[in-house]
Design a protein around this motif. Structure first.
Motif, PDB file in Angstrom:
ATOM      1  N   ALA A 139     -14.846  42.488  18.250  1.00 56.47           N
ATOM      2  CA  ALA A 139     -14.692  41.128  17.704  1.00 56.47           C
ATOM      3  C   ALA A 139     -13.265  40.677  17.996  1.00 56.47           C
ATOM      4  N   ILE A 140     -13.145  39.666  18.840  1.00 54.65           N
ATOM      5  CA  ILE A 140     -11.814  39.177  19.246  1.00 54.65           C
ATOM      6  C   ILE A 140     -11.652  37.767  18.692  1.00 54.65           C
ATOM      7  N   THR A 141     -10.614  37.581  17.883  1.00 47.92           N
ATOM      8  CA  THR A 141     -10.517  36.334  17.110  1.00 47.92           C
ATOM      9  C   THR A 141      -9.245  35.546  17.458  1.00 47.92           C
ATOM     10  N   PRO A 142      -9.269  34.248  17.200  1.00 42.95           N
ATOM     11  CA  PRO A 142      -8.125  33.385  17.508  1.00 42.95           C
ATOM     12  C   PRO A 142      -7.253  33.134  16.276  1.00 42.95           C
ATOM     13  N   TRP A 143      -6.258  32.269  16.444  1.00 48.03           N
ATOM     14  CA  TRP A 143      -5.255  32.075  15.399  1.00 48.03           C
ATOM     15  C   TRP A 143      -5.481  30.829  14.541  1.00 48.03           C
ATOM     16  N   ASN A 144      -6.558  30.079  14.752  1.00 48.65           N
ATOM     17  CA  ASN A 144      -6.710  28.856  13.942  1.00 48.65           C
ATOM     18  C   ASN A 144      -7.431  29.103  12.609  1.00 48.65           C
ATOM     19  N   VAL A 166     -12.057  45.432  15.797  1.00 45.00           N
ATOM     20  CA  VAL A 166     -11.611  44.043  15.594  1.00 45.00           C
ATOM     21  C   VAL A 166     -10.221  43.882  16.185  1.00 45.00           C
ATOM     22  N   LYS A 167     -10.012  42.786  16.925  1.00 45.68           N
ATOM     23  CA  LYS A 167      -8.677  42.499  17.433  1.00 45.68           C
ATOM     24  C   LYS A 167      -8.295  41.055  17.111  1.00 45.68           C
ATOM     25  N   PRO A 168      -7.389  40.876  16.150  1.00 42.82           N
ATOM     26  CA  PRO A 168      -6.959  39.510  15.833  1.00 42.82           C
ATOM     27  C   PRO A 168      -5.990  38.981  16.896  1.00 42.82           C
ATOM     28  N   ALA A 169      -5.707  37.686  16.836  1.00 40.11           N
ATOM     29  CA  ALA A 169      -4.706  37.106  17.738  1.00 40.11           C
ATOM     30  C   ALA A 169      -3.318  37.615  17.328  1.00 40.11           C
ATOM     31  N   PRO A 170      -2.429  37.805  18.289  1.00 42.00           N
ATOM     32  CA  PRO A 170      -1.120  38.400  18.001  1.00 42.00           C
ATOM     33  C   PRO A 170      -0.257  37.577  17.049  1.00 42.00           C
ATOM     34  N   THR A 171      -0.494  36.268  16.962  1.00 42.02           N
ATOM     35  CA  THR A 171       0.356  35.472  16.083  1.00 42.02           C
ATOM     36  C   THR A 171      -0.199  35.374  14.658  1.00 42.02           C
ATOM     37  N   ALA A 198      -0.236  42.558  21.601  1.00 35.72           N
ATOM     38  CA  ALA A 198       0.630  41.415  21.897  1.00 35.72           C
ATOM     39  C   ALA A 198      -0.015  40.612  23.021  1.00 35.72           C
ATOM     40  N   ASN A 199      -1.329  40.506  22.972  1.00 35.28           N
ATOM     41  CA  ASN A 199      -2.136  39.724  23.929  1.00 35.28           C
ATOM     42  C   ASN A 199      -2.471  40.496  25.191  1.00 35.28           C
ATOM     43  N   GLU A 200      -2.238  41.837  25.174  1.00 32.86           N
ATOM     44  CA  GLU A 200      -2.418  42.561  26.432  1.00 32.86           C
ATOM     45  C   GLU A 200      -3.559  43.587  26.387  1.00 32.86           C
ATOM     46  N   LEU A 201      -4.183  43.794  25.228  1.00 38.06           N
ATOM     47  CA  LEU A 201      -5.172  44.873  25.151  1.00 38.06           C
ATOM     48  C   LEU A 201      -6.621  44.389  25.088  1.00 38.06           C
ATOM     49  N   GLY A 202      -6.811  43.079  25.003  1.00 34.50           N
ATOM     50  CA  GLY A 202      -8.181  42.544  24.934  1.00 34.50           C
ATOM     51  C   GLY A 202      -9.030  42.992  26.114  1.00 34.50           C
ATOM     52  N   GLY A 203      -8.408  43.063  27.282  1.00 32.72           N
ATOM     53  CA  GLY A 203      -9.125  43.434  28.499  1.00 32.72           C
ATOM     54  C   GLY A 203      -9.678  44.856  28.428  1.00 32.72           C
ATOM     55  N   ILE A 204      -9.005  45.728  27.697  1.00 38.71           N
ATOM     56  CA  ILE A 204      -9.519  47.110  27.566  1.00 38.71           C
ATOM     57  C   ILE A 204     -10.840  47.070  26.805  1.00 38.71           C
ATOM     58  N   ALA A 215     -17.856  39.764  20.869  1.00 44.08           N
ATOM     59  CA  ALA A 215     -17.986  38.506  20.134  1.00 44.08           C
ATOM     60  C   ALA A 215     -16.606  37.862  20.152  1.00 44.08           C
ATOM     61  N   PHE A 216     -16.500  36.748  20.841  1.00 47.28           N
ATOM     62  CA  PHE A 216     -15.181  36.169  21.124  1.00 47.28           C
ATOM     63  C   PHE A 216     -15.108  34.722  20.670  1.00 47.28           C
ATOM     64  N   THR A 217     -14.023  34.358  20.021  1.00 53.10           N
ATOM     65  CA  THR A 217     -13.696  32.946  19.813  1.00 53.10           C
ATOM     66  C   THR A 217     -12.304  32.711  20.365  1.00 53.10           C
ATOM     67  N   GLY A 218     -12.167  31.722  21.213  1.00 50.44           N
ATOM     68  CA  GLY A 218     -10.852  31.423  21.777  1.00 50.44           C
ATOM     69  C   GLY A 218     -10.983  30.323  22.806  1.00 50.44           C
ATOM     70  N   SER A 219     -10.013  30.274  23.714  1.00 47.68           N
ATOM     71  CA  SER A 219      -9.994  29.186  24.692  1.00 47.68           C
ATOM     72  C   SER A 219     -11.041  29.423  25.778  1.00 47.68           C
ATOM     73  N   THR A 220     -11.435  28.354  26.438  1.00 47.40           N
ATOM     74  CA  THR A 220     -12.402  28.477  27.527  1.00 47.40           C
ATOM     75  C   THR A 220     -11.827  29.328  28.661  1.00 47.40           C
ATOM     76  N   ALA A 221     -10.530  29.179  28.929  1.00 42.66           N
ATOM     77  CA  ALA A 221      -9.909  29.956  30.015  1.00 42.66           C
ATOM     78  C   ALA A 221     -10.024  31.457  29.734  1.00 42.66           C
ATOM     79  N   THR A 222      -9.710  31.868  28.519  1.00 40.60           N
ATOM     80  CA  THR A 222      -9.791  33.301  28.189  1.00 40.60           C
ATOM     81  C   THR A 222     -11.253  33.730  28.097  1.00 40.60           C
ATOM     82  N   GLY A 223     -12.113  32.854  27.617  1.00 38.55           N
ATOM     83  CA  GLY A 223     -13.537  33.169  27.539  1.00 38.55           C
ATOM     84  C   GLY A 223     -14.134  33.512  28.906  1.00 38.55           C
TER      85      GLY A 223
HETATM   86  P1  ADP Z   1      -4.684  30.933  23.146  1.00 36.67           P
HETATM   87  O1  ADP Z   1      -4.618  30.776  24.629  1.00 36.67           O
HETATM   88  O2  ADP Z   1      -4.802  29.653  22.441  1.00 36.67           O
HETATM   89  O3  ADP Z   1      -3.637  31.825  22.534  1.00 36.67           O
HETATM   90  P2  ADP Z   1      -6.870  32.780  23.583  1.00 36.67           P
HETATM   91  O4  ADP Z   1      -8.218  32.254  23.812  1.00 36.67           O
HETATM   92  O5  ADP Z   1      -6.122  33.317  24.767  1.00 36.67           O
HETATM   93  O6  ADP Z   1      -6.056  31.650  22.834  1.00 36.67           O
HETATM   94  O7  ADP Z   1      -6.925  33.906  22.459  1.00 36.67           O
HETATM   95  C1  ADP Z   1      -8.029  34.236  21.674  1.00 36.67           C
HETATM   96  C2  ADP Z   1      -8.076  35.744  21.522  1.00 36.67           C
HETATM   97  O8  ADP Z   1      -8.311  36.338  22.795  1.00 36.67           O
HETATM   98  C3  ADP Z   1      -6.797  36.379  20.994  1.00 36.67           C
HETATM   99  O9  ADP Z   1      -7.146  37.432  20.102  1.00 36.67           O
HETATM  100  C4  ADP Z   1      -6.159  36.926  22.269  1.00 36.67           C
HETATM  101  O10 ADP Z   1      -5.267  38.001  22.030  1.00 36.67           O
HETATM  102  C5  ADP Z   1      -7.381  37.384  23.018  1.00 36.67           C
HETATM  103  N1  ADP Z   1      -7.196  37.559  24.478  1.00 36.67           N
HETATM  104  C6  ADP Z   1      -6.225  37.046  25.264  1.00 36.67           C
HETATM  105  N2  ADP Z   1      -6.413  37.413  26.548  1.00 36.67           N
HETATM  106  C7  ADP Z   1      -7.537  38.187  26.586  1.00 36.67           C
HETATM  107  C8  ADP Z   1      -8.287  38.855  27.628  1.00 36.67           C
HETATM  108  N3  ADP Z   1      -7.916  38.808  28.899  1.00 36.67           N
HETATM  109  N4  ADP Z   1      -9.400  39.529  27.244  1.00 36.67           N
HETATM  110  C9  ADP Z   1      -9.799  39.564  25.979  1.00 36.67           C
HETATM  111  N5  ADP Z   1      -9.163  38.958  24.962  1.00 36.67           N
HETATM  112  C10 ADP Z   1      -8.032  38.276  25.249  1.00 36.67           C
END
Ligand code: ADP
Length: 468
Positions: A139-144, A166-171, A198-204, A215-223
């Motif tokens: 479960a990867i979550t955003p900061w809003n 679970v991995k929350p957003a770093p901020t 610090a935003n670097e382990l989601g890929g693992i 299960a991811f909530t976040g930006s379309t680019a990261t999605g």
């Molecule tokens: P923003 O760009 O607004 O910070 P993100 O969509 O990048 O929002 O972040 C949402 C979540 O995705 C955060 O928990 C962030 O750490 C995580 N995340 C960022 N990059 C990756 C990635 N490459 N794979 C998986 N999760 C990631």
């Protein structure tokens, strides 16, 4: 207060730290431990070990655990809400509302069940669909909405017998770590694990062979990155991504009411809501009056540290978002007319004055892109078909709103908007019993409701006939 991650039932620290900033002051609020790749591996291994026993439990047993989690959050609701305001920035009243919402989501899912469903039964043959859990869910979550959006994933995942990393957003990791303490008291070791990065382990996590679903909530680019990484092992994904929701005001609404709804829908949580009103379309005949009233509301709004009483709009959540919004403001000033706000506040913290932009073209950045901040572009229209086409001319399709006194007309227009949810004369009417999903590049799969619960299960068809 010190914070620790939850791994295999233990609260753990590391030698690696992350500074968490209070967005209302720009000062460091807390240091919290963060994971490295080895700790992520431990978390995944713990969740895998916990899975067989947890998945064999009955719905009733797991449901009781969800209720216990809800009860313990409720006991500490004030602590959760204050910490949420401190790390996220939203006004305390809105933070309390988010915590209440999280409790409601846990309790609502606790009531749901997915019993075997007989699809056909005739004579000596029957077809029955059974639903079982998937395995380990990331479960990867955003900061809003760090707490609410976590519960939207965790409650259905746990109820159906999955275990979690679970991995929350770093901020905004702190409320999730506080929730880890609650989990440690209630759940068997390894059922929920929490890692901070610090935003670097989601890929693992998204490429890990032992993770069954992301299960991811976040930006379309990261999605898009999440979906690509998940493809390797054909993981299940639920993606709740960005939106650029249009609001259509119809000509039978009075000016003051239209402006109030648009303003609230655009400015709640400082505009940092995936389904915030991000573009407003107003009939030409009402355009000047609605813009004027919106500017008045923006100038009158109380913008301050969310811990202070009576604050309507807090800071934006982090430095990167703050910088992005200042870029949007510069672009909006060039391509439109700013009639309120238009600048950052001259004080510490990440404050943007609520901003109204008029006379802006459809291809300006503030109209085409998702601003995710307290900036509302207002556009005029003359014809219903034309405005629907303009609203639909977007890669996003998360939600939208229609405002009109003639409900039949408003509903008919709503049904033509290409989005997962269209609210009529209301906004943000999200409920744990109603499915929520994005169209186009706003998402894949959905959350909430029985549909959302099914997303954490694999359907198995047992199709049998008797031998003679
Ligand atoms: P923003 O760009 O607004 O910070 P993100 O969509 O990048 O929002 O972040 C949402 C979540 O995705 C955060 O928990 C962030 O750490 C995580 N995340 C960022 N990059 C990756 C990635 N490459 N794979 C998986 N999760 C990631």
């Amino acid at each position: 207060m010190s914070y620790q991650m939850l791994i295999d039932g233990n609260m753990v620290s590391t030698e690696f730290w992350l500074d968490v900033v209070n967005p209302a002051t720009g000062e460091i609020l807390a240091r919290c431990p963060r994971a490295d790749a080895a700790i992520v591996e431990q978390a995944v291994a713990a969740a895998s070990r916990a899975y067989p026993e947890w998945s064999r439990r009955s719905y009733d047993e797991r449901s009781a655990k969800l209720r216990q989690l809800a009860d313990l959050i409720e006991e500490r609701a004030d602590q959760f809400a204050r910490l949420l305001t401190e790390e996220q920035g939203k006004p305390l009243e809105q933070a309390a509302f988010e915590i209440a919402g999280a409790i409601y989501v846990l309790r609502t899912f606790a009531e749901m069940r997915l019993p075997p469903e007989t699809l056909r039964a005739d004579g000596n043959s029957q077809v029955v669909e059974y639903r079982g859990p998937l395995g380990v869910v990331a479960a990867i979550t955003p900061w809003n909405f760090p707490v609410l959006l976590l519960m939207n994933k965790l409650a259905p995942a746990l109820l159906t017998g999955n275990t979690l990393v679970v991995k929350p957003a770093p901020t905004t990791p702190l409320t999730t770590l506080l929730f880890g303490e609650v989990c440690a008291d209630v759940l068997p070791a390894g059922v929920v694990n929490i890692v901070v990065d610090a935003n670097e382990l989601g890929g693992i996590l998204t490429s890990h062979p032992s993770i069954a679903k992301v299960a991811f909530t976040g930006s379309t680019a990261t999605g898009k990155k999440v979906m690509a990484a998940a493809a390797e092992s054909v993981k299940r994904v639920t993606l709740e991504l960005g939106g650029n929701d249009g609001a259509i005001v119809l000509d039978d609404v009075d000016t003051a009411s239209a402006a109030k709804h648009l303003f609230d829908g655009a400015m709640l949580n400082a505009g940092q809501i995936c389904v915030a009103i991000k573009r407003a379309y107003v009939p030409s005949s009402m355009y000047d009056a609605v813009c004027e009233e919106l500017a008045r509301l923006a100038n009158a709004a109380v913008v301050d540290n969310g811990m202070h009483q009576g604050v309507q709009i807090g800071p934006v959540q982090n430095a990167a978002q703050f910088a992005k919004l200042k870029d949007f403001l510069a672009d909006a000033a060039e391509h439109g007319t700013i009639i309120a706000g238009g600048h950052a506040l001259d004080r510490p913290g990440y404050f943007i004055a609520p901003t109204i932009v008029r006379d802006v073209s459809d291809d300006a950045r503030i109209v085409r892109e998702e601003q995710f901040g307290p900036i509302l572009p207002v556009l005029a229209y003359d014809d219903i078909d034309e405005v629907i086409a303009r609203v639909n001319d977007s890669d996003y399709g998360l939600a939208g709103t229609v405002w009109g006194k003639d409900l039949d007309r408003a509903n008919a227009i709503a049904s033509r908007i290409e989005a997962g949810t269209i609210w009529v004369n209301q906004h943000l009417a999200i409920d744990a019993t109603i499915p929520f999903r994005g169209a186009k590049q706003s998402g894949l799969g959905g959350e909430l409701g029985i549909e959302g619960l099914k997303e954490y299960t694999q359907a198995r068809i047992v199709n049998s006939v008797s031998l003679d």
